[in-house]
Enzyme design. Sequence first.
Site, PDB file in Angstrom:
ATOM      1  N   ARG A 159      78.125  -0.444  94.852  1.00 45.00           N
ATOM      2  CA  ARG A 159      79.415  -0.853  95.433  1.00 45.00           C
ATOM      3  C   ARG A 159      80.500  -1.052  94.374  1.00 45.00           C
ATOM      4  NH1 ARG A 159      76.098  -3.976  98.929  1.00 45.00           N
ATOM      5  NH2 ARG A 159      75.878  -2.881 100.902  1.00 45.00           N
ATOM      6  N   LYS A 179      92.990   6.936  92.888  1.00 40.58           N
ATOM      7  CA  LYS A 179      92.481   7.728  94.020  1.00 40.58           C
ATOM      8  C   LYS A 179      91.312   8.530  93.499  1.00 40.58           C
ATOM      9  CE  LYS A 179      96.145   8.994  97.240  1.00 40.58           C
ATOM     10  NZ  LYS A 179      96.895  10.150  97.718  1.00 40.58           N
ATOM     11  N   GLU A 223     103.029  18.896  88.507  1.00 43.16           N
ATOM     12  CA  GLU A 223     103.024  17.474  88.879  1.00 43.16           C
ATOM     13  C   GLU A 223     104.112  16.718  88.107  1.00 43.16           C
ATOM     14  OE1 GLU A 223     101.352  16.415  91.369  1.00 43.16           O
ATOM     15  OE2 GLU A 223      99.451  17.499  91.528  1.00 43.16           O
ATOM     16  N   LYS A 236     104.383   7.376  88.245  1.00 43.89           N
ATOM     17  CA  LYS A 236     103.181   7.159  89.053  1.00 43.89           C
ATOM     18  C   LYS A 236     102.792   5.686  89.044  1.00 43.89           C
ATOM     19  CE  LYS A 236      99.036   8.914  90.830  1.00 43.89           C
ATOM     20  NZ  LYS A 236      98.055   9.945  90.959  1.00 43.89           N
ATOM     21  N   GLU A 287      98.384   3.502  99.687  1.00 45.44           N
ATOM     22  CA  GLU A 287      99.171   4.535 100.359  1.00 45.44           C
ATOM     23  C   GLU A 287      99.482   4.214 101.810  1.00 45.44           C
ATOM     24  OE1 GLU A 287      98.926   8.877  99.074  1.00 45.44           O
ATOM     25  OE2 GLU A 287      97.849   8.883 100.970  1.00 45.44           O
ATOM     26  N   ARG A 321     103.628   5.208  98.631  1.00 43.99           N
ATOM     27  CA  ARG A 321     102.878   6.082  97.720  1.00 43.99           C
ATOM     28  C   ARG A 321     102.853   7.540  98.188  1.00 43.99           C
ATOM     29  NH1 ARG A 321      97.085   4.966  94.635  1.00 43.99           N
ATOM     30  NH2 ARG A 321      96.896   7.093  93.861  1.00 43.99           N
ATOM     31  N   ASN A 327     102.949  12.739  97.210  1.00 43.04           N
ATOM     32  CA  ASN A 327     102.421  13.937  97.858  1.00 43.04           C
ATOM     33  C   ASN A 327     103.494  14.992  98.095  1.00 43.04           C
ATOM     34  OD1 ASN A 327      99.695  13.309  98.146  1.00 43.04           O
ATOM     35  ND2 ASN A 327     100.162  11.932  99.841  1.00 43.04           N
ATOM     36  N   HIS A 331     102.588  18.595  98.483  1.00 45.75           N
ATOM     37  CA  HIS A 331     101.133  18.700  98.615  1.00 45.75           C
ATOM     38  C   HIS A 331     100.661  19.104 100.014  1.00 45.75           C
ATOM     39  CE1 HIS A 331     101.198  16.926  94.694  1.00 45.75           C
ATOM     40  NE2 HIS A 331      99.898  16.781  94.622  1.00 45.75           N
ATOM     41  N   HIS A 376      97.930  21.646  99.527  1.00 44.92           N
ATOM     42  CA  HIS A 376      96.501  21.475  99.830  1.00 44.92           C
ATOM     43  C   HIS A 376      96.013  22.563 100.796  1.00 44.92           C
ATOM     44  CE1 HIS A 376      96.282  16.958  98.619  1.00 44.92           C
ATOM     45  NE2 HIS A 376      95.928  17.748  97.633  1.00 44.92           N
ATOM     46  N   HIS A 435      95.133  23.520  91.417  1.00 44.11           N
ATOM     47  CA  HIS A 435      95.822  22.524  92.243  1.00 44.11           C
ATOM     48  C   HIS A 435      97.345  22.569  91.972  1.00 44.11           C
ATOM     49  CE1 HIS A 435      96.519  18.702  94.271  1.00 44.11           C
ATOM     50  NE2 HIS A 435      97.145  18.276  93.185  1.00 44.11           N
TER      51      HIS A 435
HETATM   52  N1  LIG Z   1      93.172  11.541  92.191  1.00 43.36           N
HETATM   53  C1  LIG Z   1      94.407  11.956  92.177  1.00 43.36           C
HETATM   54  O1  LIG Z   1      95.356  11.189  92.362  1.00 43.36           O
HETATM   55  C2  LIG Z   1      94.671  13.405  91.890  1.00 43.36           C
HETATM   56  C3  LIG Z   1      95.972  13.829  91.595  1.00 43.36           C
HETATM   57  C4  LIG Z   1      96.166  15.172  91.251  1.00 43.36           C
HETATM   58  C5  LIG Z   1      95.114  16.059  91.234  1.00 43.36           C
HETATM   59  N2  LIG Z   1      93.870  15.601  91.547  1.00 43.36           N
HETATM   60  C6  LIG Z   1      92.723  16.512  91.529  1.00 43.36           C
HETATM   61  O2  LIG Z   1      92.574  17.011  90.206  1.00 43.36           O
HETATM   62  C7  LIG Z   1      91.968  18.303  90.272  1.00 43.36           C
HETATM   63  C8  LIG Z   1      92.746  19.262  89.399  1.00 43.36           C
HETATM   64  O3  LIG Z   1      92.685  18.799  88.098  1.00 43.36           O
HETATM   65  P1  LIG Z   1      92.996  19.765  86.873  1.00 43.36           P
HETATM   66  O4  LIG Z   1      94.241  20.539  87.130  1.00 43.36           O
HETATM   67  O5  LIG Z   1      92.892  18.910  85.680  1.00 43.36           O
HETATM   68  O6  LIG Z   1      91.859  20.876  86.938  1.00 43.36           O
HETATM   69  P2  LIG Z   1      90.300  20.852  86.600  1.00 43.36           P
HETATM   70  O7  LIG Z   1      89.774  19.501  86.467  1.00 43.36           O
HETATM   71  O8  LIG Z   1      89.715  21.741  87.624  1.00 43.36           O
HETATM   72  O9  LIG Z   1      90.254  21.564  85.173  1.00 43.36           O
HETATM   73  C9  LIG Z   1      90.687  22.882  85.031  1.00 43.36           C
HETATM   74  C10 LIG Z   1      89.844  23.613  83.982  1.00 43.36           C
HETATM   75  O10 LIG Z   1      90.230  23.197  82.674  1.00 43.36           O
HETATM   76  C11 LIG Z   1      89.061  22.921  81.891  1.00 43.36           C
HETATM   77  N3  LIG Z   1      89.480  21.955  80.887  1.00 43.36           N
HETATM   78  C12 LIG Z   1      89.634  20.628  81.041  1.00 43.36           C
HETATM   79  N4  LIG Z   1      90.166  20.101  79.938  1.00 43.36           N
HETATM   80  C13 LIG Z   1      90.327  21.103  79.048  1.00 43.36           C
HETATM   81  C14 LIG Z   1      90.820  21.168  77.711  1.00 43.36           C
HETATM   82  N5  LIG Z   1      91.305  20.096  77.076  1.00 43.36           N
HETATM   83  N6  LIG Z   1      90.811  22.367  77.088  1.00 43.36           N
HETATM   84  C15 LIG Z   1      90.353  23.477  77.731  1.00 43.36           C
HETATM   85  N7  LIG Z   1      89.894  23.487  78.993  1.00 43.36           N
HETATM   86  C16 LIG Z   1      89.876  22.299  79.646  1.00 43.36           C
HETATM   87  C17 LIG Z   1      88.069  22.410  82.903  1.00 43.36           C
HETATM   88  O11 LIG Z   1      86.756  22.484  82.431  1.00 43.36           O
HETATM   89  C18 LIG Z   1      88.355  23.359  84.072  1.00 43.36           C
HETATM   90  O12 LIG Z   1      87.687  24.561  83.909  1.00 43.36           O
HETATM   91  C19 LIG Z   1      91.979  18.713  91.718  1.00 43.36           C
HETATM   92  O13 LIG Z   1      90.697  18.555  92.250  1.00 43.36           O
HETATM   93  C20 LIG Z   1      92.935  17.733  92.373  1.00 43.36           C
HETATM   94  O14 LIG Z   1      92.642  17.483  93.716  1.00 43.36           O
HETATM   95  C21 LIG Z   1      93.632  14.305  91.865  1.00 43.36           C
END
Ligand SMILES: NC(=O)c1ccc[n+]([C@@H]2O[C@H](COP(=O)([O-])OP(=O)(O)OC[C@H]3O[C@@H](n4cnc5c(N)ncnc54)[C@H](O)[C@@H]3O)[C@@H](O)[C@H]2O)c1
Length: 351
Positions: free
Chosen positions: A112, A134, A176, A218, A228, A232, A236, A239, A243, A255
Amino acid sequence: MNRISITADRNYEVVIDIDWQKAIEPYLANRGQVAVIVSETMRDRIVNLPVTDAQIHIFTVPDSEAGKSFSTYQKVLDWLGAAGFTRNDLIVAVGGGAVTDLSGFVASSWLRGIDWVAVPTTLAAMVDAAVGGKTGINSEYGKNLIGSFYSPIAVLVDLAWLDSLSDRDFAAGLAEVIKCGFIVDAKIVELLKEKNLFEVRSDRGLTLELITRSITVKAKVVSGDFKESFDREILNYGHTLGHAIELHSKYTLRHGECVSIGLVFAANLANQCGILADQETDLHREILSNLGLPTSYESRHWSELRANMAIDKKSRSGTLRFVAISEIGETLRIEAPSESDLLAAYERLGS
Ligand SMILES: NC(=O)c1ccc[n+]([C@@H]2O[C@H](COP(=O)([O-])OP(=O)(O)OC[C@H]3O[C@@H](n4cnc5c(N)ncnc54)[C@H](O)[C@@H]3O)[C@@H](O)[C@H]2O)c1
């Protein structure tokens, strides 16, 4: 070093421009075990962790969205179970948004809730995913449908990670960043106007300022509305269609790339509804395409995207709601837009 405080289910700091291997040290003290969750690509980069009494496990998960699956989530919980993780132990997420989302959700559900620290390694994770608490994984019905609000105890932003990031992922993170500009901080829009990807990437001072400003946006928004309930939602912006495209593309698009298309769509929709002026509407496409981001999607996919949008988390009883802006920094909602306005906004994207 910059520090930004966040007030949420628990208060924590985002520490920017540090060496993460040094900055992590105090969080490892007095832990029995530490699980570092990292994606396959980044596995070899976990070296030189500080010397600690804690037993360190490194758990490798599939890259990107494959890591945000139910089966990966279950596997990580099984690892924690087998290792006998207790409430005094710690999870450290080292990776992009996919890894920080998954790890945070694991941390929120094991016993938990146990402590976790986010070490974002992509621009998108630094300015967005790792900040705000999130967490979650994907369902076959849609993106991020399973999850929780659960803050880390710290976010450590080390800009050195960005050196190895592909141009594609750097640009995806900028989607973003510019979103934060459109919804709150006009200075971000000024800083990115007429800039191309190379000009941003090669300017460390500019990159640091953009990261700090985006995290400030943020932090302010999530500190006011952690779960949210309304405010908040502005994060989005772009988005709702974003999405829907992400799901439709079967996650072959990043993304941030989907958000980029979604931002242009949201601006078109606001313009279509008479809310946003032509100049600001055009600025969306201009800035995003200068940065090398996509701003269109094939027109023949509209009906599938429209169906995907119906399960957006902002929908209420089947009614679509969109975050929109009336000018830079002024957000509002468009509730139940007409189908003809939606279609017109989509068609204006072009193929
Ligand atoms: N929780 C939230 O508030 C929130 C907000 C925005 C996005 N997200 C989520 O985040 C995800 C997208 O994240 P992302 O854009 O970071 O993509 P990702 O996590 O899919 O990473 C993209 C690629 O980059 C590689 N990588 C990571 N760091 C690296 C580095 N320093 N050098 C070289 N390669 C590297 C990873 O291994 C992967 O192959 C989505 O699932 C999205 O839904 C969540």
